[in-house]
Design a protein around this motif. Structure first.
Motif, PDB file in Angstrom:
ATOM      1  N   LEU A 258       0.949  -1.207  -0.036  1.00  0.00           N
ATOM      2  CA  LEU A 258       0.139  -0.033  -0.015  1.00  0.00           C
ATOM      3  C   LEU A 258       0.830   1.449  -0.022  1.00  0.00           C
ATOM      4  O   LEU A 258       1.237   1.810   1.143  1.00  0.00           O
ATOM      5  N   TYR A 259       1.472   1.525  -1.068  1.00  0.00           N
ATOM      6  CA  TYR A 259       2.434   2.682  -1.387  1.00  0.00           C
ATOM      7  C   TYR A 259       1.554   4.089  -1.278  1.00  0.00           C
ATOM      8  O   TYR A 259       1.893   5.031  -0.723  1.00  0.00           O
ATOM      9  N   THR A 260       0.497   4.215  -1.839  1.00  0.00           N
ATOM     10  CA  THR A 260      -0.242   5.481  -2.010  1.00  0.00           C
ATOM     11  C   THR A 260      -1.809   5.033  -1.320  1.00  0.00           C
ATOM     12  O   THR A 260      -2.136   4.175  -1.162  1.00  0.00           O
ATOM     13  N   LEU A 261      -2.437   6.170  -1.259  1.00  0.00           N
ATOM     14  CA  LEU A 261      -4.049   6.157  -0.915  1.00  0.00           C
ATOM     15  C   LEU A 261      -4.736   5.403  -1.650  1.00  0.00           C
ATOM     16  O   LEU A 261      -5.991   4.891  -1.485  1.00  0.00           O
ATOM     17  N   ALA A 262      -4.356   5.664  -3.153  1.00  0.00           N
ATOM     18  CA  ALA A 262      -5.136   4.889  -4.148  1.00  0.00           C
ATOM     19  C   ALA A 262      -4.960   3.094  -3.857  1.00  0.00           C
ATOM     20  O   ALA A 262      -5.880   2.694  -4.095  1.00  0.00           O
ATOM     21  N   ASP A 263      -3.887   2.890  -3.348  1.00  0.00           N
ATOM     22  CA  ASP A 263      -3.790   1.387  -3.043  1.00  0.00           C
ATOM     23  C   ASP A 263      -4.604   1.202  -1.746  1.00  0.00           C
ATOM     24  O   ASP A 263      -5.256   0.093  -1.770  1.00  0.00           O
ATOM     25  N   VAL A 264      -4.657   2.023  -1.026  1.00  0.00           N
ATOM     26  CA  VAL A 264      -5.588   2.048   0.213  1.00  0.00           C
ATOM     27  C   VAL A 264      -6.964   1.725  -0.129  1.00  0.00           C
ATOM     28  O   VAL A 264      -7.871   1.036   0.170  1.00  0.00           O
ATOM     29  N   PHE A 265      -7.325   2.930  -0.961  1.00  0.00           N
ATOM     30  CA  PHE A 265      -8.806   2.520  -1.498  1.00  0.00           C
ATOM     31  C   PHE A 265      -9.144   1.373  -2.057  1.00  0.00           C
ATOM     32  O   PHE A 265     -10.091   0.892  -2.071  1.00  0.00           O
ATOM     33  N   ASP A 266      -8.043   0.974  -2.975  1.00  0.00           N
ATOM     34  CA  ASP A 266      -8.327  -0.376  -3.704  1.00  0.00           C
ATOM     35  C   ASP A 266      -8.681  -1.508  -2.804  1.00  0.00           C
ATOM     36  O   ASP A 266      -9.393  -2.325  -2.868  1.00  0.00           O
ATOM     37  N   ARG A 267      -7.878  -1.689  -1.843  1.00  0.00           N
ATOM     38  CA  ARG A 267      -7.835  -2.741  -0.839  1.00  0.00           C
ATOM     39  C   ARG A 267      -9.334  -2.466   0.007  1.00  0.00           C
ATOM     40  O   ARG A 267     -10.100  -3.585   0.103  1.00  0.00           O
ATOM     41  N   TYR A 268      -9.797  -1.217   0.355  1.00  0.00           N
ATOM     42  CA  TYR A 268     -11.081  -1.098   1.116  1.00  0.00           C
ATOM     43  C   TYR A 268     -12.032  -1.412   0.142  1.00  0.00           C
ATOM     44  O   TYR A 268     -12.943  -2.259   0.647  1.00  0.00           O
ATOM     45  N   GLN A 269     -11.923  -1.120  -1.181  1.00  0.00           N
ATOM     46  CA  GLN A 269     -12.861  -1.614  -2.165  1.00  0.00           C
ATOM     47  C   GLN A 269     -13.138  -3.157  -2.340  1.00  0.00           C
ATOM     48  O   GLN A 269     -14.415  -3.454  -2.404  1.00  0.00           O
ATOM     49  N   ARG A 270     -11.864  -3.922  -2.280  1.00  0.00           N
ATOM     50  CA  ARG A 270     -12.124  -5.167  -2.313  1.00  0.00           C
ATOM     51  C   ARG A 270     -12.299  -5.924  -1.326  1.00  0.00           C
ATOM     52  O   ARG A 270     -13.119  -6.965  -1.286  1.00  0.00           O
ATOM     53  N   GLU A 271     -12.100  -5.332  -0.197  1.00  0.00           N
ATOM     54  CA  GLU A 271     -12.366  -6.196   1.043  1.00  0.00           C
ATOM     55  C   GLU A 271     -13.389  -5.641   1.980  1.00  0.00           C
ATOM     56  O   GLU A 271     -14.187  -6.482   2.730  1.00  0.00           O
ATOM     57  N   VAL A 272     -13.622  -4.342   2.102  1.00  0.00           N
ATOM     58  CA  VAL A 272     -14.470  -3.921   3.049  1.00  0.00           C
ATOM     59  C   VAL A 272     -16.216  -3.575   2.302  1.00  0.00           C
ATOM     60  O   VAL A 272     -17.244  -4.043   2.688  1.00  0.00           O
ATOM     61  N   ILE A 273     -15.986  -2.921   1.015  1.00  0.00           N
ATOM     62  CA  ILE A 273     -17.239  -2.484   0.652  1.00  0.00           C
ATOM     63  C   ILE A 273     -17.948  -3.645   0.234  1.00  0.00           C
ATOM     64  O   ILE A 273     -19.287  -3.631   0.375  1.00  0.00           O
ATOM     65  N   PRO A 274     -17.734  -4.823  -0.369  1.00  0.00           N
ATOM     66  CA  PRO A 274     -18.617  -5.953  -0.452  1.00  0.00           C
ATOM     67  C   PRO A 274     -19.509  -6.395   0.533  1.00  0.00           C
ATOM     68  O   PRO A 274     -20.268  -7.133   0.362  1.00  0.00           O
ATOM     69  N   THR A 275     -18.817  -6.240   1.692  1.00  0.00           N
ATOM     70  CA  THR A 275     -19.686  -6.710   2.932  1.00  0.00           C
ATOM     71  C   THR A 275     -20.727  -5.683   3.226  1.00  0.00           C
ATOM     72  O   THR A 275     -21.638  -6.296   4.274  1.00  0.00           O
ATOM     73  N   LYS A 276     -20.708  -4.866   2.551  1.00  0.00           N
ATOM     74  CA  LYS A 276     -22.115  -3.719   3.063  1.00  0.00           C
ATOM     75  C   LYS A 276     -23.251  -4.152   2.386  1.00  0.00           C
ATOM     76  O   LYS A 276     -23.336  -4.831   1.293  1.00  0.00           O
ATOM     77  N   ALA A 277     -24.364  -3.282   2.581  1.00  0.00           N
ATOM     78  CA  ALA A 277     -25.612  -3.529   2.069  1.00  0.00           C
ATOM     79  C   ALA A 277     -25.602  -3.019   0.489  1.00  0.00           C
ATOM     80  O   ALA A 277     -24.722  -2.046   0.108  1.00  0.00           O
ATOM     81  N   PRO A 278     -26.303  -3.637  -0.367  1.00  0.00           N
ATOM     82  CA  PRO A 278     -26.185  -3.228  -1.750  1.00  0.00           C
ATOM     83  C   PRO A 278     -26.038  -1.547  -1.884  1.00  0.00           C
ATOM     84  O   PRO A 278     -25.329  -1.016  -2.940  1.00  0.00           O
ATOM     85  N   ARG A 279     -26.992  -0.774  -1.155  1.00  0.00           N
ATOM     86  CA  ARG A 279     -27.311   0.459  -1.587  1.00  0.00           C
ATOM     87  C   ARG A 279     -26.142   1.311  -0.990  1.00  0.00           C
ATOM     88  O   ARG A 279     -25.427   2.193  -1.835  1.00  0.00           O
ATOM     89  N   THR A 280     -25.669   1.068  -0.080  1.00  0.00           N
ATOM     90  CA  THR A 280     -24.250   1.327   0.698  1.00  0.00           C
ATOM     91  C   THR A 280     -22.902   1.143  -0.175  1.00  0.00           C
ATOM     92  O   THR A 280     -22.194   2.024  -0.206  1.00  0.00           O
ATOM     93  N   ARG A 281     -23.105  -0.023  -0.571  1.00  0.00           N
ATOM     94  CA  ARG A 281     -22.047  -0.161  -1.624  1.00  0.00           C
ATOM     95  C   ARG A 281     -21.907   0.595  -3.106  1.00  0.00           C
ATOM     96  O   ARG A 281     -20.847   1.300  -3.343  1.00  0.00           O
ATOM     97  N   ARG A 282     -23.084   0.794  -3.551  1.00  0.00           N
ATOM     98  CA  ARG A 282     -22.992   1.774  -4.857  1.00  0.00           C
ATOM     99  C   ARG A 282     -22.784   3.079  -4.290  1.00  0.00           C
ATOM    100  O   ARG A 282     -22.004   3.696  -4.965  1.00  0.00           O
ATOM    101  N   ASP A 283     -23.394   3.545  -3.170  1.00  0.00           N
ATOM    102  CA  ASP A 283     -22.961   5.041  -2.697  1.00  0.00           C
ATOM    103  C   ASP A 283     -21.372   5.038  -2.355  1.00  0.00           C
ATOM    104  O   ASP A 283     -20.594   6.137  -2.649  1.00  0.00           O
ATOM    105  N   ASN A 284     -20.900   4.050  -1.704  1.00  0.00           N
ATOM    106  CA  ASN A 284     -19.501   4.148  -1.279  1.00  0.00           C
ATOM    107  C   ASN A 284     -18.426   4.158  -2.561  1.00  0.00           C
ATOM    108  O   ASN A 284     -17.402   4.817  -2.808  1.00  0.00           O
TER     109      ASN A 284
END
Length: 326
Positions: free
Chosen positions: A56-82
């Motif tokens: 995780l060199y940059t915040l873009a890398d952090v965003f990528d990891r968040y998107q692949r690990e955290v966002i899929p666990t949220k409710a569908p509407r929250t996923r789209r909003d995030n």
């Protein structure tokens, strides 16, 4: 497709992930395409496996990891909003190293974004704060620069839908959407929960549901009105279907598809004499406003009636003027 080009389609997807012919693919640094699968959630999990050792060199890398690990666990509407919110955060902060992000940068973003929308700024700050919390857990941040940043104060929405306004819109809606409107007013459920209702939720006791946003389990007791609406909805489409509210072909509505239908109805209503458009979510407020506070709080799943009163009770209260002796 050159890896250096700016993405034109599927902007919600992480870097180097593409949707082709119904399947998701990841293109590695050597240009090799690796199939991730057809389901978005499964594709993100497979992508997470491929990227598990990616630093995780940059915040873009952090965003990528968040998107692949955290966002899929949220409710569908929250996923789209995030995903939509993260595009804005990525554009501003993506090239920064995690340790470079300071509280002053978050305030600067808040002030600039607030010029366009204070509500959107608040939501994006909430997401950024959670991303930073995760970054600390992942060992790439030592502090939390977004914590404690003061959000904009936004007054609760005050739009109350009168019976006459609802009747006008109701008359212009197709029968299935009329059933959805009735369900929204009778139950106070959010749109996503209504669209997710299936035959499996129908029991002798009532409609048994766990709401997507809060995870609260509820049993909505049968009343003659609710029974009639559900039966009418089931009569509107082919019997070989699971969802109560569905298209003419018996397929479930997507959030975007249902919203498109609703916007068309609103456009017709404005031409037919509706003075001010209203949102679907305003029907939830009508359900709360047209009943006692105690009943409304229970139906909306609020443990604290003060939330119901502050946000959802919008109907003007009728008061009696003082009588003075002359």
């Amino acid at each position: 497709m050159g890896m250096g080009r700016k993405r034109v389609h599927d902007k919600h997807l992480p870097r180097r992930v593409y949707l082709r012919c119904g399947s998701y693919y990841f293109v590695d640094h050597l240009g090799k395409w690796q199939r991730l699968g057809r389901d978005y959630g499964g594709a993100m999990r497979r992508w997470a496996e491929l990227m598990s050792d990616h630093p995780l060199y940059t915040l873009a890398d952090v965003f990528d990891r968040y998107q692949r690990e955290v966002i899929p666990t949220k409710a569908p509407r929250t996923r789209r909003d995030n995903i939509h919110q993260m595009k804005r955060l990525r554009a501003v902060f993506g090239r920064m190293r995690p340790a470079e992000l300071k509280t002053i940068h978050v305030y600067q973003y808040r002030d600039a974004r607030g010029v366009q929308s204070k509500t959107a700024a608040n939501r994006e700050l909430e997401l950024l704060s959670h991303v930073c919390t995760k970054a600390r857990q992942w060992g790439v941040m030592t502090d939390q620069p977004a914590r404690g940043v003061e959000k904009f104060r936004t007054p609760p929405r005050q739009r109350y839908v009168t019976d006459a306004e609802l009747a006008l819109v109701y008359a212009l809606a197709p029968p299935m959407i009329q059933c959805a409107i009735d369900l929204a007013v009778l139950t106070g459920l959010r749109r996503g929960d209504i669209l997710a209702l299936t035959r499996d939720h129908l029991t002798d006791e009532g409609i048994v549901i766990r709401t997507a946003k809060t995870g609260k389990s509820m049993v909505i007791s049968w009343t003659p009105e609710l029974t009639e609406v559900v039966k009418l909805a089931q009569d509107q489409a082919p019997q070989v279907r699971r969802h109560i509210i569905c298209t003419r072909r018996g397929k479930p509505y997507t959030g975007e598809g249902f919203n498109s239908v609703w916007q068309r109805i609103m456009a017709k209503a404005l031409k037919a004499g509706l003075k001010e458009r209203f949102r679907w979510h305003d029907l939830r407020a009508k359900s709360a406003s047209d009943d006692t506070l105690e009943a409304a709080a229970g139906r909306l799943g609020h443990a604290d009636p003060r939330l119901t009163q502050r946000v959802y009770r919008r109907k003007p209260e009728v008061v009696t003027p003082l009588r003075r002796k002359r």
